[in-house]
Design a protein around this motif. Sequence first.
Motif, PDB file in Angstrom:
ATOM      1  N   ALA A 277       0.837  -1.208   0.000  1.00 40.63           N
ATOM      2  CA  ALA A 277       0.000   0.000   0.000  1.00 40.63           C
ATOM      3  C   ALA A 277       0.865   1.248   0.000  1.00 40.63           C
ATOM      4  CB  ALA A 277      -0.930  -0.007   1.205  1.00 40.63           C
ATOM      5  N   ARG A 278       1.940   1.244   0.798  1.00 37.79           N
ATOM      6  CA  ARG A 278       2.835   2.415   0.824  1.00 37.79           C
ATOM      7  C   ARG A 278       3.537   2.590  -0.509  1.00 37.79           C
ATOM      8  NH1 ARG A 278       4.079   0.092   5.811  1.00 37.79           N
ATOM      9  NH2 ARG A 278       6.126  -0.571   5.031  1.00 37.79           N
TER      10      ARG A 278
ATOM     11  N   VAL B 260      11.847  11.100  -0.990  1.00 35.99           N
ATOM     12  CA  VAL B 260      10.870  10.368  -0.185  1.00 35.99           C
ATOM     13  C   VAL B 260      10.905   8.906  -0.596  1.00 35.99           C
ATOM     14  CG1 VAL B 260       8.989  10.881  -1.802  1.00 35.99           C
ATOM     15  CG2 VAL B 260       8.446  10.250   0.539  1.00 35.99           C
ATOM     16  N   SER B 261      10.795   8.031   0.385  1.00 37.89           N
ATOM     17  CA  SER B 261      10.798   6.597   0.124  1.00 37.89           C
ATOM     18  C   SER B 261       9.531   5.983   0.696  1.00 37.89           C
ATOM     19  CB  SER B 261      12.028   5.945   0.764  1.00 37.89           C
ATOM     20  OG  SER B 261      11.931   6.001   2.181  1.00 37.89           O
ATOM     21  N   GLU B 262       9.316   4.742   0.342  1.00 38.44           N
ATOM     22  CA  GLU B 262       8.129   4.026   0.831  1.00 38.44           C
ATOM     23  C   GLU B 262       8.066   4.017   2.351  1.00 38.44           C
ATOM     24  OE1 GLU B 262       7.442   0.647   3.149  1.00 38.44           O
ATOM     25  OE2 GLU B 262       9.206   0.507   1.857  1.00 38.44           O
ATOM     26  N   SER B 263       9.207   3.902   3.011  1.00 35.88           N
ATOM     27  CA  SER B 263       9.219   3.817   4.477  1.00 35.88           C
ATOM     28  C   SER B 263       8.873   5.142   5.150  1.00 35.88           C
ATOM     29  CB  SER B 263      10.595   3.341   4.956  1.00 35.88           C
ATOM     30  OG  SER B 263      11.605   4.262   4.563  1.00 35.88           O
TER      31      SER B 263
ATOM     32  N   GLY C 292      -2.922  -1.683  -2.027  1.00 34.42           N
ATOM     33  CA  GLY C 292      -1.730  -2.189  -2.702  1.00 34.42           C
ATOM     34  C   GLY C 292      -2.012  -2.667  -4.113  1.00 34.42           C
ATOM     35  N   LEU C 293      -3.250  -3.090  -4.371  1.00 31.20           N
ATOM     36  CA  LEU C 293      -3.644  -3.492  -5.718  1.00 31.20           C
ATOM     37  C   LEU C 293      -4.184  -2.319  -6.532  1.00 31.20           C
ATOM     38  CD1 LEU C 293      -5.564  -6.780  -4.810  1.00 31.20           C
ATOM     39  CD2 LEU C 293      -3.290  -6.631  -5.847  1.00 31.20           C
TER      40      LEU C 293
END
Length: 481
Positions: free
Chosen positions: A163-164, A179-182, A363-364
């Motif tokens: 999702a991120r 910026v990153s997913e985390s 996430g999908l």
Amino acid sequence: MNTIPDTNVIQVSFGEDSRPKYAVLESAVRAAIDRGALPPGTRLPPVRELAWKIGVTPGTVARAYSRLTDKGILSAAVGRGTYVAEPVSARPAPLIADVIEDMIEVDSIPHRTGGDSYEVNLFSPHLPAKGQHLLIRKLLAQVAENPPSGMMHYPSRGGAQAAREGVLAWLDNTPLGPVSESDIVLTHGGQSAIFQVLQTVLTGSKPTVLVEALSYPGFRRAAQALRANVVPVAMDRHGIVPEALAEAAQGCDAQVLCTSPEVHNPTCIFTPETRRLEIVEVARAHNLQIMEDDCYRMGRSQAACYRRLAPERGWYVSSIAKTVTPALRFGFAIAPGDWTPALRRSAEHGYFGLGTPLTDLAGLLLPHPDLPGQSAAARAEVNRYIQTAANHLGGYDLNWRMDVPFLWLTLPGGWRAGAFCQAAAGRGVRIRAAEEFAARDDHTPHAVRLAINAGVSLTSFEAAIRRLRDLLDNPSERIGV
């Protein structure tokens, strides 16, 4: 049974009943069903026919039918009418494949908007359904069939990674800086993101939150819920006035500025990058954090976000409510680098994370190749409604922009915002007065916000705008009362 019953079997009397008319009608239809006058399978009278018979607007009947349909008491068949539903116990459980097939056949009119309607609600923006609703339904069925996160686990940071990553892809063209997913913290919509940022930042017994003089009411509500003082900051045609911000930050424990520079709600103002840089300098001088709410932008960013201009103090919050759907309550917050662990703890301690079915769906959904085209189609349709409103109201003091799902109308001399909203409601159009976007004791302009409701037909929307134009063109003698 396809025969339409005589409308007399629906015994409705508004009389002294203090409830809204749609609620009275809802009770009357339900009573007719309970006493057997409308057995299962009975087709109900068409909306306009029943409305004429009992002396109410078609919108009143449509809303009563919609509420009963939501409760499973009625069922709506596209192109065939509205029927009394079979009792739940009598309905066979559908196979998941049948559910998916039914979803694809569902009418494209969004939930509770009704297509053609005399009563038009312009309180909040409403997106048109341009395929994203069917995509969500199909993906929901996919998640239900085989949930990636299972159905027996608490949410986890690792489980929400997809999702991120989807959010990161969705924000690809947003000038946020590195910026990153985390860095992304998922929230229950944009308002939840605002609350989490303030909860993370505010300290002390009497912190102060600074907001634009006219601003999104959710800023004040979140700040007040956290027992913070709220101080409005003067604005001009470019947004916050830097000198006014410096003055407001003095003499109090000012800790954070809440602002909407890309699309100012409610005025449609855009704050150019040169002004943003001036605001950053004031924020640095007074040690203010800057929270940027970017929930209302439907198109591309026109200037760098505060997170890129001031990476040590720029926070970013947004959601998919104005670009995909508000129904999922899916939002996100991004902190300045050093603050990310604190923001993550605030969210995890507050609600342990979003439910796994929602993060599996996100996430999908967000990286799905069909979604950008569907969102672009929804934006194009919203722009048709914006242009229609501007064509009819452009002779007045109207502020509007393409890709922004509301307009700001400064009323002509004599009108007061409250009186205008009341008069508009009398003609079936609900709008917001400037007072709703200001502090209680502040002086507010005599202006109103008109949100774009693309859930009703363009014909109904245009008719509503024409009624507003008629009010402006032909004010009564009591307009200032």
